[in-house]
Design a protein around this motif. Structure first.
Motif, mmCIF file in Angstrom:
data_model
loop_
_atom_site.group_PDB
_atom_site.id
_atom_site.type_symbol
_atom_site.label_atom_id
_atom_site.label_comp_id
_atom_site.label_asym_id
_atom_site.label_seq_id
_atom_site.Cartn_x
_atom_site.Cartn_y
_atom_site.Cartn_z
ATOM 1 N N TYR A 38 -0.602 3.525 6.209
ATOM 2 C CA TYR A 38 0.087 3.380 4.924
ATOM 3 C C TYR A 38 -0.251 4.528 3.987
ATOM 4 O O TYR A 38 0.608 5.045 3.286
ATOM 5 N N ARG A 39 -1.497 4.929 3.987
ATOM 6 C CA ARG A 39 -1.928 6.036 3.122
ATOM 7 C C ARG A 39 -1.216 7.320 3.514
ATOM 8 O O ARG A 39 -0.757 8.075 2.674
ATOM 9 N N GLU A 40 -1.094 7.548 4.824
ATOM 10 C CA GLU A 40 -0.430 8.762 5.302
ATOM 11 C C GLU A 40 1.066 8.742 5.010
ATOM 12 O O GLU A 40 1.656 9.777 4.723
ATOM 13 N N ALA A 41 1.673 7.566 5.068
ATOM 14 C CA ALA A 41 3.100 7.455 4.742
ATOM 15 C C ALA A 41 3.321 7.638 3.248
ATOM 16 O O ALA A 41 4.394 8.080 2.825
ATOM 17 N N GLY A 42 2.301 7.289 2.449
ATOM 18 C CA GLY A 42 2.350 7.523 1.012
ATOM 19 C C GLY A 42 3.208 6.561 0.214
ATOM 20 O O GLY A 42 3.364 6.724 -0.982
ATOM 21 N N ASN A 43 3.754 5.543 0.855
ATOM 22 C CA ASN A 43 4.650 4.663 0.105
ATOM 23 C C ASN A 43 4.051 3.304 -0.214
ATOM 24 O O ASN A 43 4.637 2.541 -0.977
ATOM 25 N N VAL A 44 2.884 2.966 0.368
ATOM 26 C CA VAL A 44 2.255 1.671 0.131
ATOM 27 C C VAL A 44 0.749 1.889 0.008
ATOM 28 O O VAL A 44 0.166 2.658 0.773
ATOM 29 N N GLN A 45 0.120 1.196 -0.936
ATOM 30 C CA GLN A 45 -1.335 1.283 -1.080
ATOM 31 C C GLN A 45 -1.988 0.621 0.134
ATOM 32 O O GLN A 45 -1.700 -0.531 0.463
ATOM 33 N N GLU A 46 -2.856 1.340 0.824
ATOM 34 C CA GLU A 46 -3.485 0.868 2.065
ATOM 35 C C GLU A 46 -4.184 -0.482 1.873
ATOM 36 O O GLU A 46 -4.005 -1.397 2.670
ATOM 37 N N TRP A 50 -3.308 -4.123 3.764
ATOM 38 C CA TRP A 50 -4.262 -4.869 4.575
ATOM 39 C C TRP A 50 -4.504 -6.258 3.998
ATOM 40 O O TRP A 50 -4.713 -7.222 4.744
ATOM 41 N N GLY A 51 -4.467 -6.396 2.697
ATOM 42 C CA GLY A 51 -4.569 -7.726 2.093
ATOM 43 C C GLY A 51 -3.428 -8.609 2.560
ATOM 44 O O GLY A 51 -3.625 -9.789 2.892
ATOM 45 N N ARG A 52 -2.251 -8.050 2.624
ATOM 46 C CA ARG A 52 -1.087 -8.806 3.093
ATOM 47 C C ARG A 52 -1.219 -9.150 4.581
ATOM 48 O O ARG A 52 -0.904 -10.262 5.003
ATOM 49 N N ILE A 53 -1.684 -8.197 5.375
ATOM 50 C CA ILE A 53 -1.875 -8.448 6.806
ATOM 51 C C ILE A 53 -2.865 -9.589 7.013
ATOM 52 O O ILE A 53 -2.618 -10.517 7.801
ATOM 53 N N LEU A 54 -3.985 -9.553 6.305
ATOM 54 C CA LEU A 54 -4.996 -10.602 6.459
ATOM 55 C C LEU A 54 -4.477 -11.948 5.963
ATOM 56 O O LEU A 54 -4.745 -12.991 6.577
ATOM 57 N N ALA A 55 -3.728 -11.963 4.866
ATOM 58 C CA ALA A 55 -3.142 -13.206 4.358
ATOM 59 C C ALA A 55 -2.120 -13.769 5.348
ATOM 60 O O ALA A 55 -2.098 -14.978 5.612
#
Length: 103
Positions: A38-46, A50-55
């Motif tokens: 996500y950081r490399e894509a630059g469009n979403v805060q990493e 990850w908070g969303r993935i874990l949720a």
């Protein structure tokens, strides 16, 4: 090794990306994570991603417990949330390992 099956949607989507694997081995938890996408894509805060993935993972676990073991979904989710927050505040084990960046 006892591996979980790959979800059908991931098999059918040529753009699917594996983000995390988790094992219990040698009396400890071991993970392989795809950090930085996500950081490399630059469009979403990493961290937010990850908070969303874990949720989402917690909700899938609660759903599976309800479907497979007749657990109450909301109670399971609350127990998962409590254990998660407790482990963040006071970890029961120390983390070992290192970050190895591979693309």
């Amino acid at each position: 090794m006892n591996e979980r099956p790959i979800p059908e949607a991931a098999l059918l989507d040529e753009d699917s990306v594996e983000m995390m694997r988790v094992w219990i081995a040698n009396k400890g938890l071991h993970t392989s994570l795809k950090i930085g996408m996500y950081r490399e894509a630059g469009n979403v805060q990493e961290e937010k991603a990850w908070g969303r993935i874990l949720a989402d993972a917690a909700r899938h676990i609660a759903n599976a417990l309800e479907e497979g073991y007749s657990s109450n979904r909301e109670e399971s989710l609350e127990l998962i949330r409590k254990a998660f927050n407790d482990q963040l505040s006071e970890p029961s084990t120390a983390l070992k390992g290192s970050f190895v960046q591979r693309h």
